[in-house]
Write a protein that holds these residues in place. Structure first.
Motif, PDB file in Angstrom:
ATOM      1  N   THR A 335      -3.893  -1.955  10.160  1.00 32.48           N
ATOM      2  CA  THR A 335      -2.891  -1.231   9.279  1.00 32.48           C
ATOM      3  C   THR A 335      -3.297  -0.864   7.936  1.00 32.48           C
ATOM      4  OG1 THR A 335      -1.038  -2.589  10.683  1.00 32.48           O
ATOM      5  CG2 THR A 335      -0.424  -1.524   8.574  1.00 32.48           C
ATOM      6  N   TYR A 336      -2.834   0.280   7.539  1.00 33.17           N
ATOM      7  CA  TYR A 336      -2.868   0.805   6.154  1.00 33.17           C
ATOM      8  C   TYR A 336      -1.701   1.204   5.372  1.00 33.17           C
ATOM      9  CZ  TYR A 336      -7.937   1.311   8.147  1.00 33.17           C
ATOM     10  OH  TYR A 336      -9.113   1.048   8.848  1.00 33.17           O
ATOM     11  N   TYR A 337      -1.326   0.536   4.343  1.00 37.16           N
ATOM     12  CA  TYR A 337      -0.145   0.751   3.773  1.00 37.16           C
ATOM     13  C   TYR A 337       0.159   1.896   2.801  1.00 37.16           C
ATOM     14  CZ  TYR A 337       0.796  -3.640   6.216  1.00 37.16           C
ATOM     15  OH  TYR A 337       0.959  -4.720   7.078  1.00 37.16           O
ATOM     16  N   ALA A 338       1.112   2.617   2.966  1.00 39.36           N
ATOM     17  CA  ALA A 338       1.402   3.506   1.920  1.00 39.36           C
ATOM     18  C   ALA A 338       1.377   2.933   0.489  1.00 39.36           C
ATOM     19  CB  ALA A 338       2.734   4.413   2.066  1.00 39.36           C
ATOM     20  N   ALA A 339       1.634   1.581   0.357  1.00 43.47           N
ATOM     21  CA  ALA A 339       1.892   0.770  -0.978  1.00 43.47           C
ATOM     22  C   ALA A 339       0.646   0.532  -1.621  1.00 43.47           C
ATOM     23  CB  ALA A 339       2.754  -0.303  -0.733  1.00 43.47           C
ATOM     24  N   SER A 340      -0.477   0.474  -0.610  1.00 38.76           N
ATOM     25  CA  SER A 340      -1.795   0.337  -1.189  1.00 38.76           C
ATOM     26  C   SER A 340      -2.276   1.112  -2.308  1.00 38.76           C
ATOM     27  CB  SER A 340      -2.729  -0.225  -0.116  1.00 38.76           C
ATOM     28  OG  SER A 340      -3.780   0.440   0.096  1.00 38.76           O
ATOM     29  N   ASN A 341      -3.469   0.688  -2.780  1.00 36.29           N
ATOM     30  CA  ASN A 341      -4.391   1.686  -3.917  1.00 36.29           C
ATOM     31  C   ASN A 341      -5.017   2.629  -2.771  1.00 36.29           C
ATOM     32  OD1 ASN A 341      -3.312   0.623  -5.958  1.00 36.29           O
ATOM     33  ND2 ASN A 341      -4.975  -1.004  -6.358  1.00 36.29           N
ATOM     34  N   HIS A 342      -5.305   2.208  -1.576  1.00 36.55           N
ATOM     35  CA  HIS A 342      -5.998   3.301  -0.934  1.00 36.55           C
ATOM     36  C   HIS A 342      -5.321   4.467  -0.086  1.00 36.55           C
ATOM     37  CE1 HIS A 342      -9.464   0.737  -0.914  1.00 36.55           C
ATOM     38  NE2 HIS A 342      -8.802  -0.384  -0.684  1.00 36.55           N
ATOM     39  N   ALA A 343      -3.849   4.311  -0.482  1.00 35.09           N
ATOM     40  CA  ALA A 343      -3.135   5.465  -0.199  1.00 35.09           C
ATOM     41  C   ALA A 343      -2.794   6.259  -1.588  1.00 35.09           C
ATOM     42  CB  ALA A 343      -1.692   5.090   0.436  1.00 35.09           C
ATOM     43  N   ARG A 344      -3.270   7.530  -1.679  1.00 38.15           N
ATOM     44  CA  ARG A 344      -3.266   8.395  -2.759  1.00 38.15           C
ATOM     45  C   ARG A 344      -2.134   9.594  -2.678  1.00 38.15           C
ATOM     46  NH1 ARG A 344      -6.444  12.429  -3.526  1.00 38.15           N
ATOM     47  NH2 ARG A 344      -7.713  11.743  -1.969  1.00 38.15           N
ATOM     48  N   THR A 345      -1.400   9.616  -3.559  1.00 38.90           N
ATOM     49  CA  THR A 345      -0.498  10.689  -3.463  1.00 38.90           C
ATOM     50  C   THR A 345      -1.102  11.800  -4.303  1.00 38.90           C
ATOM     51  OG1 THR A 345       0.794   9.736  -5.312  1.00 38.90           O
ATOM     52  CG2 THR A 345       1.350   9.181  -3.203  1.00 38.90           C
TER      53      THR A 345
END
Ligand code: GLA
Length: 492
Positions: A335-345
Motif C-alpha cells: 500500500t502507498y498512501y496519499a498522506a505519505s511524503n511519497h505522494a507528491r501533489t
C-alpha cells in the motif's frame, strides 16, 4: 491513436497467466476481447467439467439487442468465447436486434436431454414483459427460439433461475414490472422438463425490488435483490428462509450501506462445492450507463452464517480462487498512501483533512494533466509481468454543484454523473495514458477500482494520477491510497 493500440497489445500479452479474480477490472477473454456477458448466469456443467457463462452481449455499436453470448472456463478466471448462444434474428417478433434480450439463464433439462435458456423477453419500451424460451442439444448452442410467454398470466421483467440442489427442481424468479399492480418478485416452480411454469411458490409482495437470485446453503435459502434504480447501483438486500415457500425474513443489506453494494447490482450467485470448502460467489454487474458495453463485473465471495442468519459480501481487490478445492484467498499487496511524503501533489491538487481517510488525509483537487498526485518509490516486478493496482478513491459527485449538470442524486430531481475518469501515467510514459473509471461513491465512502499496469523492476516507479475528460469536466476523484499487487502466477 498510438496509445490505445499499444495498450491493447500490452494487455493481450498479459492474458496468458490470468488467474486472479479482480472485481471491477477490465476482463478480457482468451482472444483478447472485453468479456461481454452482462446480467447473466453460470452453469457448472458436469459433462464438460467446465463453467459456462451466458450473458447479454453488448458492444459499442450494439449496446442493446446483441443477443446472448457464451464463454467457458475451467477456473472462473480464464474465459474462452464461443460466440452467440442466442443470436438476434432480423425481423423476428421477439428476438430481433431491436428487442430486449436480458438476464439470460441456462439449465439442463433431463426430460428433453437439452439445454433450456430462459430470459426477460421484451420490446424496447418494456411493454411486453415476457419470459423467452430457447433450447439447444449443446450447452454452447446455438439455441433455437421456442416461445415468449407471460408467466402464469403475469408480467415478468428482471429474470433469474434457481435449481434446488436437494430436489433438482427449478424455479423462475422474476420481478413483475413497475406498475402499481406489479412491483412484486415471484418464485414460481417449473415442470420437470423446465419447459413451462407450474405454480407460484412465493411472492415478495410490493417490495418493488428486481434482479433476483437465490443462493442455497445446507440450511437456508437467501434471496438477493436490488432496488429499482435502473442502471445506477443501490443497496442490494437479501431475505432468508428455511424453505422456498417461506416464511421469508425481513430484507437486510448485504454490503456496507452507502457503498451501493460496491457499485454493483445483483443478478446471480454461484455455489462452489469444493473438495475442501464450499464457497458462495456473488456474481454482480457494475453497469456503466454512460457506455453500457463497458459495464464490468463484480464477483465477490459471500460470508454466510446460518446461525446468525447473515450474509455479507466481502470486498477484495484481488483474490485467488481454486474451484477444485473451493478455497480462495485474498492476494496481499503493498500500500502507498496519499498522506505519505511519497505522494507528491502538483498544481491545484492538495492534501486535505478527512477523518474517514487513511491517516486522516485525502488528496483532492486532481484536475487535468497538470494537477496530479504522483506516487513515488513504487516497487514493481518488471514490465514483463503486469500487476493489478487498486486505486482507493472517493467520488463525491453525489454532492451537487449548483449550476453544473447532474451530480445531485441527493436532492429533488437530481441525477448522477455516474463516474469520473482519471488518467494514470506510469513512469512518465504519457504516450500510454491509462483510463481509470471512478464511479460515484458517497461523501466519506472510499471504494477501490483496479487497473492492470506494467511497472519496472525495482523501487523507482512513479504512478501519476490526473483528471481526464469524462463528459463534463476533467476532474479525477479524491485519492486515499493505491495498492500494488504481485503479478499473477503461471498455472497452478
Ligand atoms: C435494471 C434491470 C436491468 C435493466 C435496466 C434498464 O437495472 O435490472 O436488467 O433492465 O434496469 O434500465
Amino acid at each position: 491513436m498510438r496509445g490505445p493500440r499499444l495498450l491493447t497489445t500490452l494487455l493481450l500479452a498479459a492474458l496468458a497467466g490470468a488467474k486472479y479474480i479482480v472485481p471491477g477490472g477490465r476482463w478480457y477473454d482468451t482472444d483478447g476481447n472485453l468479456i461481454s456477458a452482462h446480467a447473466g448466469g453460470i452453469v457448472a456443467d458436469k459433462e464438460s467439467d467446465k463453467f459456462w457463462w451466458f450473458g447479454e452481449y453488448k458492444t459499442e455499436s450494439h449496446p442493446e439487442g446483441g443477443g446472448v453470448s457464451v464463454y467457458s472456463s475451467s477456473d472462473l478466471a480464464t474465459w474462452e468465447y464461443h460466440g452467440l448462444a442466442l443470436a438476434p434474428i432480423e425481423g423476428h417478433e421477439i428476438i430481433s436486434p431491436r428487442h430486449i434480450i436480458q438476464r439470460p439463464k441456462v439449465v439442463y433439462s433431463k426430460a428433453s436431454n437439452e439445454y433450456h435458456m430462459w430470459w426477460h423477453a421484451d420490446n424496447s419500451s418494456y411493454g411486453l414483459l415476457l419470459q423467452g424460451f430457447a433450447r439447444s442439444p449443446n450447452i454452447s448452442g446455438p439455441y433455437e427460439f421456442v416461445s415468449a410467454t407471460a408467466p402464469l398470466g403475469n408480467w415478468s421483467q428482471d429474470f433469474g433461475l434457481f435449481t434446488d440442489r436437494n430436489t433438482g427442481k427449478s424455479y423462475a424468479l422474476y420481478s413483475n414490472g413497475d406498475r402499481a399492480e406489479g412491483r412484486d418478485v415471484y418464485i414460481s416452480s417449473y415442470n420437470d422438463g423446465v419447459s413451462a411454469l407450474d405454480s407460484v411458490v412465493y411472492r415478495f409482495n410490493k417490495f418493488d425490488l428486481e434482479a433476483p437470485t437465490i443462493v442455497q446453503t445446507d440450511r437456508s435459502y437467501y434471496a438477493l435483490m436490488s432496488h429499482k434504480t435502473g442502471y445506477r447501483p443501490n443497496n442490494v438486500v437479501a431475505f432468508r428462509a428455511d424453505s422456498l415457500e417461506g416464511p421469508w425474513s425481513q430484507p437486510f443489506m448485504v454490503a456496507p450501506p452507502n457503498t451501493r453494494t460496491f457499485n454493483s447490482q445483483s443478478g446471480f450467485t454461484l455455489r462452489i462445492d469444493g473438495t475442501k470448502k464450499t464457497t458462495y460467489l456473488y456474481i454482480g454487474d457494475q453497469w456503466d450507463s454512460n457506455s453500457i458495453w463497458e459495464s464490468r463485473y463484480i464477483w465477490l465471495p459471500m460470508t454466510i452464517d446460518d446461525n446468525k442468519r447473515t450474509l455479507q459480501l466481502e470486498w477484495h481487490d484481488v483474490y485467488d480462487l481454486d474451484v477444485k478445492t473451493g478455497e480462495w484467498a485474498p492476494v496481499r499487496g503493498t500500500t502507498y498512501y496519499a498522506a505519505s511524503n511519497h505522494a507528491r501533489t502538483s498544481g491545484t491538487a492538495f492534501k486535505q483533512e478527512a477523518n474517514f481517510a487513511s491517516y486522516g488525509t485525502i488528496a483532492t483537487g486532481i484536475y487535468g494533466n497538470d494537477s496530479t498526485v504522483t506516487f513515488e518509490g513504487v516497487e514493481g516486478a518488471g514490465e514483463a509481468q503486469p500487476q493489478w493496482v487498486s486505486f482507493y478513491y472517493q467520488n463525491t459527485d453525489d454532492m451537487g454543484f449548483g449550476d453544473q449538470p447532474g451530480g445531485t442524486p441527493d436532492r429533488i430531481g437530481g441525477a448522477w454523473q455516474l463516474r469520473r475518469i482519471a488518467s494514470v501515467v506510469v513512469n512518465g510514459d504519457v504516450e500510454n495514458v491509462q483510463t481509470l473509471y471512478q464511479r460515484d461513491t458517497h461523501k466519506g465512502v472510499i471504494l477501490s477500482t483496479p487497473l492492470l499496469l506494467r511497472l519496472r523492476k525495482g523501487h523507482n516507479n512513479t504512478i501519476a494520477v490526473g483528471g481526464l475528460y469524462n463528459g463534463f469536466d476533467v476532474k479525477g476523484a479524491d485519492l486515499d491510497r493505491i495498492v500494488v499487487y504481485p503479478p499473477e502466477r503461471e498455472g497452478r
